[in-house]
Design a protein around this motif. Structure first.
Motif, PDB file in Angstrom:
ATOM      1  N   LYS A 199       0.825  -1.204   0.000  1.00 21.55           N
ATOM      2  CA  LYS A 199       0.000   0.000   0.000  1.00 21.55           C
ATOM      3  C   LYS A 199       0.864   1.261   0.000  1.00 21.55           C
ATOM      4  CE  LYS A 199      -3.881  -2.176   2.453  1.00 21.55           C
ATOM      5  NZ  LYS A 199      -4.633  -2.233   3.735  1.00 21.55           N
ATOM      6  N   LYS A 200       1.900   1.269   0.818  1.00 22.43           N
ATOM      7  CA  LYS A 200       2.784   2.441   0.883  1.00 22.43           C
ATOM      8  C   LYS A 200       3.500   2.664  -0.438  1.00 22.43           C
ATOM      9  CE  LYS A 200       3.655   1.903   5.851  1.00 22.43           C
ATOM     10  NZ  LYS A 200       4.699   1.606   6.884  1.00 22.43           N
ATOM     11  N   VAL A 201       3.999   1.583  -1.010  1.00 21.10           N
ATOM     12  CA  VAL A 201       4.734   1.689  -2.270  1.00 21.10           C
ATOM     13  C   VAL A 201       3.810   2.125  -3.401  1.00 21.10           C
ATOM     14  CG1 VAL A 201       6.003   0.392  -4.013  1.00 21.10           C
ATOM     15  CG2 VAL A 201       6.505   0.032  -1.599  1.00 21.10           C
ATOM     16  N   LYS A 202       2.625   1.549  -3.460  1.00 19.82           N
ATOM     17  CA  LYS A 202       1.686   1.913  -4.521  1.00 19.82           C
ATOM     18  C   LYS A 202       1.320   3.393  -4.456  1.00 19.82           C
ATOM     19  CE  LYS A 202      -0.899  -2.069  -6.192  1.00 19.82           C
ATOM     20  NZ  LYS A 202      -2.248  -2.532  -6.541  1.00 19.82           N
ATOM     21  N   LYS A 203       1.107   3.899  -3.268  1.00 17.41           N
ATOM     22  CA  LYS A 203       0.738   5.310  -3.119  1.00 17.41           C
ATOM     23  C   LYS A 203       1.830   6.210  -3.688  1.00 17.41           C
ATOM     24  CE  LYS A 203      -0.703   8.719   0.360  1.00 17.41           C
ATOM     25  NZ  LYS A 203       0.315   9.734   0.023  1.00 17.41           N
ATOM     26  N   ARG A 204       3.077   5.913  -3.373  1.00 11.11           N
ATOM     27  CA  ARG A 204       4.174   6.735  -3.881  1.00 11.11           C
ATOM     28  C   ARG A 204       4.360   6.558  -5.382  1.00 11.11           C
ATOM     29  NH1 ARG A 204       8.426   9.649  -1.966  1.00 11.11           N
ATOM     30  NH2 ARG A 204       6.865  10.307  -0.457  1.00 11.11           N
ATOM     31  N   LEU A 205       4.195   5.351  -5.882  1.00 13.73           N
ATOM     32  CA  LEU A 205       4.336   5.111  -7.317  1.00 13.73           C
ATOM     33  C   LEU A 205       3.283   5.884  -8.110  1.00 13.73           C
ATOM     34  CD1 LEU A 205       5.118   1.288  -7.504  1.00 13.73           C
ATOM     35  CD2 LEU A 205       6.694   3.189  -7.842  1.00 13.73           C
ATOM     36  N   GLU A 206       2.075   5.959  -7.580  1.00 19.50           N
ATOM     37  CA  GLU A 206       1.025   6.718  -8.258  1.00 19.50           C
ATOM     38  C   GLU A 206       1.399   8.203  -8.339  1.00 19.50           C
ATOM     39  OE1 GLU A 206      -2.320   5.763  -5.882  1.00 19.50           O
ATOM     40  OE2 GLU A 206      -2.788   3.889  -6.947  1.00 19.50           O
ATOM     41  N   GLU A 207       1.964   8.726  -7.272  1.00 24.18           N
ATOM     42  CA  GLU A 207       2.378  10.138  -7.252  1.00 24.18           C
ATOM     43  C   GLU A 207       3.502  10.373  -8.258  1.00 24.18           C
ATOM     44  OE1 GLU A 207       3.501  10.763  -3.226  1.00 24.18           O
ATOM     45  OE2 GLU A 207       1.445  10.817  -2.458  1.00 24.18           O
ATOM     46  N   ILE A 208       4.459   9.463  -8.297  1.00 22.90           N
ATOM     47  CA  ILE A 208       5.592   9.615  -9.210  1.00 22.90           C
ATOM     48  C   ILE A 208       5.121   9.530 -10.659  1.00 22.90           C
ATOM     49  CG2 ILE A 208       7.725   8.512 -10.012  1.00 22.90           C
ATOM     50  CD1 ILE A 208       8.259   7.721  -7.124  1.00 22.90           C
ATOM     51  N   LYS A 209       4.229   8.622 -10.944  1.00 21.92           N
ATOM     52  CA  LYS A 209       3.727   8.473 -12.310  1.00 21.92           C
ATOM     53  C   LYS A 209       3.053   9.752 -12.786  1.00 21.92           C
ATOM     54  CE  LYS A 209       0.411   5.928 -15.151  1.00 21.92           C
ATOM     55  NZ  LYS A 209      -0.629   4.883 -15.201  1.00 21.92           N
ATOM     56  N   ILE A 210       2.243  10.363 -11.938  1.00 21.76           N
ATOM     57  CA  ILE A 210       1.578  11.611 -12.295  1.00 21.76           C
ATOM     58  C   ILE A 210       2.603  12.700 -12.561  1.00 21.76           C
ATOM     59  CG2 ILE A 210       0.074  13.454 -11.442  1.00 21.76           C
ATOM     60  CD1 ILE A 210      -1.484  11.301  -9.906  1.00 21.76           C
ATOM     61  N   ALA A 211       3.597  12.802 -11.696  1.00 20.98           N
ATOM     62  CA  ALA A 211       4.621  13.847 -11.839  1.00 20.98           C
ATOM     63  C   ALA A 211       5.466  13.643 -13.083  1.00 20.98           C
ATOM     64  CB  ALA A 211       5.501  13.869 -10.584  1.00 20.98           C
ATOM     65  N   LEU A 212       5.787  12.397 -13.416  1.00 17.20           N
ATOM     66  CA  LEU A 212       6.621  12.104 -14.580  1.00 17.20           C
ATOM     67  C   LEU A 212       5.928  12.445 -15.883  1.00 17.20           C
ATOM     68  CD1 LEU A 212       8.211   8.650 -13.646  1.00 17.20           C
ATOM     69  CD2 LEU A 212       9.401  10.832 -13.896  1.00 17.20           C
ATOM     70  N   ASN A 213       4.607  12.410 -15.907  1.00 15.23           N
ATOM     71  CA  ASN A 213       3.870  12.582 -17.143  1.00 15.23           C
ATOM     72  C   ASN A 213       3.175  13.936 -17.244  1.00 15.23           C
ATOM     73  OD1 ASN A 213       3.929   9.793 -18.630  1.00 15.23           O
ATOM     74  ND2 ASN A 213       3.616   9.308 -16.477  1.00 15.23           N
ATOM     75  N   LYS A 214       3.574  14.867 -16.403  1.00 11.40           N
ATOM     76  CA  LYS A 214       3.005  16.215 -16.500  1.00 11.40           C
ATOM     77  C   LYS A 214       3.597  16.945 -17.695  1.00 11.40           C
ATOM     78  CE  LYS A 214       1.614  17.219 -11.741  1.00 11.40           C
ATOM     79  NZ  LYS A 214       1.837  18.064 -10.544  1.00 11.40           N
TER      80      LYS A 214
END
Length: 292
Positions: free
Chosen positions: A277-292
């Motif tokens: 759960k912790k890892v998924k939450k951070r991965l979702e944030e990183i994915k959004i930031a990478l594709n802005k």
């Protein structure tokens, strides 16, 4: 493909690494610290002011009105003002971004280790591989995007504790096994998502160079990284312990829907629900930031 497990509570002789989610962030965190961004302050507009000098007026002579002849006409002196200077607007200076000199790819490990020590604890630094961190990361991420685990190219060392099971009425993973991944998950919380992405953006040329070495277009690595993140985000998080079945000297998941997951996703499961759960939450944030 069956997942390898160790029988009983003994450690396996050659257990697979579980760096599935951790390595994606590790690839960014270990990418050398960001040089301070110093913006050049803009110059305020200054107007040049000129004092106006007015000469003193001479005293007007008294006129004797009793005289028959008219008094001489008194003429006040003409006052000439100095010319007003043109207002000068100072030249606007654009802020200059400091140039960042990246080390050669083959010589980047030393700088990476020094950089990581500025952000992570000594314990976290020891989790990094000793050599070719960027090359290892690129190969590992490329395999993750395909659902595979490149064990020999992991950019972090494997956990010291081994995988273990509880063999009772049903065989399940020992919850204590999840704790061996806690130090890796803690790396996700050391830096903010903005800091992580900024580091990745700054040192992206080194990752792209390493990606070209294995036969791809360098600028395609960002898409591969996104695919790797998606592969892990697609891994379901179990609500309860998953039963296992013994298959010779290995174990596999008893339920087909879990056993048919990709090797990378099954490795991710070994982290345990809370870590996932912790890892998924951070991965979702990183994915959004990478594709802005």
């Amino acid at each position: 493909m069956s997942e390898n497990h160790q029988e009983g509570n003994k450690r396996p002789s050659n257990s697979q690494l579980l760096f599935a989610a951790v390595v994606v962030l590790a690839l960014i965190i270990v990418a050398v610290f960001v040089l301070a961004q110093k913006d050049t302050p803009s110059t305020e507009n200054q107007k040049v002011k000129q004092d106006i000098v007015v000469p003193e007026q001479s005293e007007t002579p008294q006129v004797n009105t009793a005289r028959e002849t008219p008094p001489e006409q008194v003429v006040e002196p003409e006052v000439t003002l100095p010319p007003q200077r043109e207002q000068i607007e100072p030249e606007q200076v654009e802020p200059v971004e400091p140039e960042v000199t990246l080390p050669p790819l083959s010589q980047s490990d030393t700088e990476i280790k020094e950089a990581v020590s500025n952000y992570l604890s000594n314990q976290a630094v020891k989790l990094l591989a000793d050599d070719d961190v960027i090359r290892r990361t690129v190969v590992y991420v490329d395999n993750l995007a395909k659902g595979k685990v490149a064990e020999n190219h992991a950019p972090v060392v494997k956990p010291q504790d081994g995988f273990s099971v509880i063999d009772d009425d049903i065989i399940i993973t020992d919850p204590n096994s999840y704790e061996r991944y806690t130090p890796y998950v803690a790396m996700f919380d050391t830096m903010s998502t903005a800091q992580v992405v900024r580091l990745y953006d700054q040192y992206k040329p080194l990752f792209e160079e390493a990606y070209e070495e294995i036969g791809y277009e360098g600028d395609a690595f960002n898409g591969t990284l996104t695919d790797a993140i998606d592969e892990l985000l697609a891994t379901p998080i179990p609500d309860t312990a998953l039963p296992l079945v013994k298959d010779s000297v290995t174990y596999k998941y008893a339920y087909a829907e879990w056993e048919q997951l990709s090797p990378a996703q099954k490795q991710f499961l070994r982290m345990g629900p809370e870590n996932m759960k912790k890892v998924k939450k951070r991965l979702e944030e990183i994915k959004i930031a990478l594709n802005k």
